[in-house]
Motif scaffolding. Structure first.
Motif, PDB file in Angstrom:
ATOM      1  N   ALA A  86       0.791  -1.231   0.000  1.00 15.50           N
ATOM      2  CA  ALA A  86       0.000   0.000   0.000  1.00 15.50           C
ATOM      3  C   ALA A  86       0.820   1.276   0.000  1.00 15.50           C
ATOM      4  N   PHE A  87       2.150   1.191  -0.185  1.00 19.48           N
ATOM      5  CA  PHE A  87       2.894   2.404  -0.508  1.00 19.48           C
ATOM      6  C   PHE A  87       2.686   2.652  -1.999  1.00 19.48           C
ATOM      7  N   ALA A  88       1.463   2.882  -2.355  1.00 18.15           N
ATOM      8  CA  ALA A  88       1.078   2.971  -3.765  1.00 18.15           C
ATOM      9  C   ALA A  88      -0.187   3.804  -3.882  1.00 18.15           C
ATOM     10  N   GLU A  89      -0.370   4.376  -5.050  1.00 17.45           N
ATOM     11  CA  GLU A  89      -1.592   5.154  -5.267  1.00 17.45           C
ATOM     12  C   GLU A  89      -2.830   4.263  -5.270  1.00 17.45           C
ATOM     13  N   LYS A  90      -2.656   3.029  -5.754  1.00 14.44           N
ATOM     14  CA  LYS A  90      -3.747   2.039  -5.738  1.00 14.44           C
ATOM     15  C   LYS A  90      -3.132   0.664  -5.529  1.00 14.44           C
ATOM     16  N   THR A  91      -3.913  -0.249  -4.949  1.00 15.25           N
ATOM     17  CA  THR A  91      -3.428  -1.606  -4.773  1.00 15.25           C
ATOM     18  C   THR A  91      -4.562  -2.595  -4.964  1.00 15.25           C
ATOM     19  N   LEU A  92      -4.181  -3.844  -5.233  1.00 11.79           N
ATOM     20  CA  LEU A  92      -5.134  -4.938  -5.420  1.00 11.79           C
ATOM     21  C   LEU A  92      -5.048  -5.865  -4.218  1.00 11.79           C
ATOM     22  N   VAL A  93      -6.205  -6.146  -3.598  1.00 15.84           N
ATOM     23  CA  VAL A  93      -6.243  -7.024  -2.422  1.00 15.84           C
ATOM     24  C   VAL A  93      -7.441  -7.957  -2.537  1.00 15.84           C
ATOM     25  N   ALA A  94      -7.455  -8.982  -1.705  1.00 15.49           N
ATOM     26  CA  ALA A  94      -8.669  -9.778  -1.549  1.00 15.49           C
ATOM     27  C   ALA A  94      -9.731  -8.909  -0.875  1.00 15.49           C
ATOM     28  N   ALA A  95     -10.969  -9.054  -1.307  1.00 11.49           N
ATOM     29  CA  ALA A  95     -12.031  -8.209  -0.744  1.00 11.49           C
ATOM     30  C   ALA A  95     -12.149  -8.387   0.764  1.00 11.49           C
ATOM     31  N   GLY A  96     -11.828  -9.582   1.265  1.00 17.21           N
ATOM     32  CA  GLY A  96     -11.881  -9.831   2.699  1.00 17.21           C
ATOM     33  C   GLY A  96     -10.833  -9.070   3.484  1.00 17.21           C
ATOM     34  N   GLN A  97      -9.873  -8.468   2.771  1.00 17.69           N
ATOM     35  CA  GLN A  97      -8.868  -7.638   3.437  1.00 17.69           C
ATOM     36  C   GLN A  97      -9.360  -6.207   3.639  1.00 17.69           C
ATOM     37  N   CYS A  98     -10.549  -5.910   3.200  1.00 20.37           N
ATOM     38  CA  CYS A  98     -11.131  -4.562   3.327  1.00 20.37           C
ATOM     39  C   CYS A  98     -12.172  -4.562   4.436  1.00 20.37           C
ATOM     40  N   THR A  99     -11.995  -3.700   5.414  1.00 21.23           N
ATOM     41  CA  THR A  99     -12.972  -3.554   6.490  1.00 21.23           C
ATOM     42  C   THR A  99     -13.580  -2.160   6.423  1.00 21.23           C
ATOM     43  N   LYS A 100     -14.881  -2.106   6.210  1.00 25.73           N
ATOM     44  CA  LYS A 100     -15.579  -0.829   6.066  1.00 25.73           C
ATOM     45  C   LYS A 100     -15.650  -0.107   7.413  1.00 25.73           C
ATOM     46  N   VAL A 101     -15.344   1.221   7.389  1.00 28.78           N
ATOM     47  CA  VAL A 101     -15.408   2.038   8.602  1.00 28.78           C
ATOM     48  C   VAL A 101     -16.093   3.367   8.288  1.00 28.78           C
ATOM     49  N   ASP A 102     -16.342   4.138   9.337  1.00 27.13           N
ATOM     50  CA  ASP A 102     -16.999   5.441   9.200  1.00 27.13           C
ATOM     51  C   ASP A 102     -16.178   6.348   8.281  1.00 27.13           C
ATOM     52  N   PRO A 103     -16.774   6.868   7.209  1.00 26.30           N
ATOM     53  CA  PRO A 103     -16.015   7.707   6.268  1.00 26.30           C
ATOM     54  C   PRO A 103     -15.563   9.037   6.848  1.00 26.30           C
ATOM     55  N   ALA A 104     -16.061   9.419   8.024  1.00 25.13           N
ATOM     56  CA  ALA A 104     -15.685  10.702   8.614  1.00 25.13           C
ATOM     57  C   ALA A 104     -14.300  10.671   9.253  1.00 25.13           C
TER      58      ALA A 104
END
Length: 361
Positions: A133-151
């Protein structure tokens, strides 16, 4: 279609990192492309650069990150484009023996994206902890994404992706610190200070911070340490016992990852107390303890994997505590830098000048 973005690459063992153009493929089944907003500079990234993890160069560094989901592949239901997420490096499978026994934080079959990201000449990259993730964009497994409050501030949120979660989890999840307990934390870098903060959250009565750097000890006080021990001037074991009525601490958290500090942790705990190893040792390190002492002192000797966290449970909870003013995550951010500043940030981290440098994109 594939995308070309800027990213920080470690080309070889102990070589300076370089900002390169890399190729990020479209997400396949179960994958997501994330537009990175912030990523902390962690000691683990330095270990990758030094060849201390493995020799699968070139590495795409960075793993302590937050961002916005840009696109998802077939079958993804956990997140959708536009979701603000924290990335984790232990996507739970839901099928292994740990998951089926209701202990998904121990998942034995965690996974990452299947497709490789590459240099423009087609050379595959090894993403740090399956993230990169020292990158402008990266590819991950969707399970590696945890949704949080956008604020939440992205620079603050991303730190839960590794070091802060590891420390807080070592205290709360692995050590199971309770109200009124005494806790000692050996090593007061980012993970150690997070363990101090976790012990404070759990209601510990005494929190003893141990380090060799007076600056780090002063910082530990701001996170909740009630006592500090300069290990260059005082025997840490004796100092911890003195601060706990001669008994030793109920929980001792070792956040260095060295045999000598682990031995201190072992002897600094009370009878039937708990030692938690969250510092990461190198493959060559070995430990010797008298087996009779292991038996005679009782209690528990534990290792903490990622703070034994369950990202879907713990990340949103800790963000909520931060937004309520009960957990000061912002104090972990020492400086905000760009992609071109990573090599200098490694130097500052090695000297102990920063708690966390955070790349902001």
């Amino acid at each position: 279609m594939t995308q070309e973005v800027r990213a920080v690459v470690a080309p070889g063992k102990n070589e300076p990192v370089r900002v390169e153009t890399i190729v990020v493929p479209d997400p396949g089944p179960g994958e997501a492309v994330v537009d990175i907003k912030a990523c902390g500079v962690c000691h683990t990234d330095l270990h990758y650069k030094q060849g201390g993890i493995n020799d699968e160069f070139p590495f795409l560094l960075g793993h302590e990150a937050s961002g916005v989901v840009e696109s998802v592949g077939e079958g993804v239901t956990e997140v959708a484009p536009g979701d603000v997420v924290i990335l984790n490096w232990r996507a739970v499978c839901g099928r292994c023996r740990a998951c089926e026994r209701g202990r998904p934080w121990y998942c034995f079959d965690t996974h990452n994206a299947r497709q490789p990201m590459t240099l423009t000449d087609g050379t595959p990259l090894s993403p740090a902890l399956g993230i990169g993730a020292f990158a402008e964009k990266t590819l991950v497994a969707a399970g590696q994404c945890t949704k949080v409050d956008p604020a939440v501030d992205p620079a603050v949120a991303g730190l839960l992706g590794c070091g802060v979660m590891a420390g807080i989890g070592a205290a709360i999840n692995t050590g199971q610190v309770g109200r009124g307990d005494s806790v000692a934390v050996i090593g007061c870098g980012g993970v150690g200070d997070a363990a101090v903060a976790g012990a404070r959250l759990a209601g510990a009565a005494r929190i003893i911070a141990v380090d060799v750097d007076p600056r780090k000890l002063e910082t530990a006080r701001t996170f909740g340490a009630t006592h500090t021990v300069d290990a260059t001037a005082t025997d840490p074991v004796e100092a911890i016992r003195e601060a706990t009525g001669g008994f030793g601490a109920d929980v001792v958290i070792e956040a260095v990852g060295r045999p000598e500090t682990y031995e201190q942790a072992f002897y600094a705990r009370d009878l039937a107390g708990t030692v938690v190893l969250v510092g990461v040792p190198t493959p060559d390190m070995k430990l010797q303890l008298p087996l009779l002492d292991v038996f005679g002192r009782g209690g528990a000797l534990k290792s903490s994997w990622y703070g034994d966290c369950l990202p879907s449970r713990d990340f949103p909870m800790l963000i909520d505590l931060h937004q309520q003013g009960r957990l000061d995550l912002a104090s972990f951010v020492t400086e905000r830098i760009g992609l071109d500043d990573v090599e200098a940030a490694f130097d500052r981290m090695h000297r102990g000048d920063v708690l966390r440098s955070v790349i902001v994109l």
